[in-house]
Design a protein around this motif. Structure first.
Motif, short mmCIF file in Angstrom:
data_model
loop_
_atom_site.label_atom_id
_atom_site.label_comp_id
_atom_site.label_asym_id
_atom_site.label_seq_id
_atom_site.Cartn_x
_atom_site.Cartn_y
_atom_site.Cartn_z
N THR A 12 3.75 -13.65 6.66
CA THR A 12 3.50 -12.89 5.43
C THR A 12 3.91 -13.74 4.22
OG1 THR A 12 5.65 -11.76 5.25
CG2 THR A 12 3.98 -10.76 6.69
N ILE A 67 2.30 -5.68 2.29
CA ILE A 67 3.25 -5.26 3.32
C ILE A 67 3.97 -3.96 2.96
CG2 ILE A 67 3.59 -7.62 4.11
CD1 ILE A 67 6.42 -7.47 2.80
N VAL A 73 -0.64 -3.07 6.71
CA VAL A 73 0.03 -3.82 7.79
C VAL A 73 -0.61 -3.52 9.14
CG1 VAL A 73 2.21 -4.05 9.05
CG2 VAL A 73 2.22 -3.95 6.54
N CYS A 124 6.22 -4.27 9.04
CA CYS A 124 5.70 -5.41 9.79
C CYS A 124 6.38 -5.55 11.15
CB CYS A 124 5.88 -6.69 8.98
SG CYS A 124 4.78 -6.82 7.54
#
Length: 257
Positions: A12, A67, A73, A124
């Motif tokens: 990410t 996120i 996500v 996540c």
């Protein structure tokens, strides 16, 4: 053989800075890398992370991801598995800061930092583990989570209250996941960078702040994104299977002084 040959890794915040360096290192070591970011243009300028990786002949996939949004996500991990069949590694790196102390921090600033830096890591990690627990283990491990924390998760972040609190939360989140999911074959560690020179604009590159960091860092230079990428490579590899729940300092000795 490359250390991450045929591994599937999500990074990410991969467009710039630490995430960019980690994604490029992973690709160089044989991983297929999913670049999860809300943007693709690097703050440093120049070619995108995707372009740099593909130019080497390695494989990468860019997936626009916020996120702080569970649905985003969820869609990103689903796209990863649809393309590559599994998820071996996720590096939770994307983060924001406000440079405000307690009294200066508005409710909106607090909510946004926590939404990205803490809730985003939760989303996540949760979605990754949901995928990983159903996978066949490889060398005892079903999946690896690497959280980018900070030395400011261990000591105060002067003048940045929400950032420091969020990074401290990430350190504890790492321990919780490592302990709770060890029996599932999930390895979870954090990396706590010290002062790393990136292209990030703002107070991080203020000359006075850099001088202070140099005075506090025993090693005779400040860090680079590649220093963090090296640690992230180690923790993503089979060299680190009995290492879990740690917050690895990459700080040139700052915290030892």
């Amino acid at each position: 053989m490359s250390l991450l040959q045929s591994k599937i890794a999500v990074v990410t915040g991969a467009s710039s800075g630490l995430g960019r360096a980690i994604a490029i290192r992973y690709a160089a070591e044989g991983a297929c890398v999913v670049l999860a970011d809300i943007r693709d243009a690097p703050v440093e300028g120049g070619a995108t992370t995707l372009e740099l990786i593909e130019a080497t002949g390695a494989t990468a996939l860019q997936v626009a991801t916020d996120i702080a949004d569970w649905n985003s996500v969820d869609a990103m991990v689903s796209a990863t598995v649809e393309r590559f069949g599994r998820l071996d590694i996720i590096v939770n790196n994307a983060a924001i800061y406000t440079s405000t102390n307690l009294l200066q921090t508005s409710i909106e600033q607090w909510d946004r930092v926590i939404a990205v830096n803490l809730t985003g890591f939760f989303y996540c990690s949760k979605r990754a583990v949901m995928q990983m627990v159903g996978q066949e283990p490889v060398n005892e491990v079903r999946g690896r989570i690497i959280n980018i924390s900070s030395q400011h998760g261990m000591v105060a972040s002067p003048g940045d209250f929400p950032y420091g609190v969020s990074k401290g939360g990430i350190v504890q989140m790492t321990r919780q996941i490592a302990v709770d999911h060890a029996e599932d074959g999930i390895v979870c560690n954090a990396i706590a960078p010290g002062k790393i020179i990136t292209g990030k604009p703002g107070v991080a590159n203020d000359p006075k702040a850099l001088d202070y960091s140099r005075s506090r860092t025993p090693w005779p230079r400040l860090g680079t994104p590649d220093d963090v990428a090296g640690a992230a490579l180690y923790l993503a590899s089979d060299m680190a299977s009995f290492v879990t729940g740690v917050n690895l300092m990459v700080d040139g000795g700052w915290m030892a002084g």
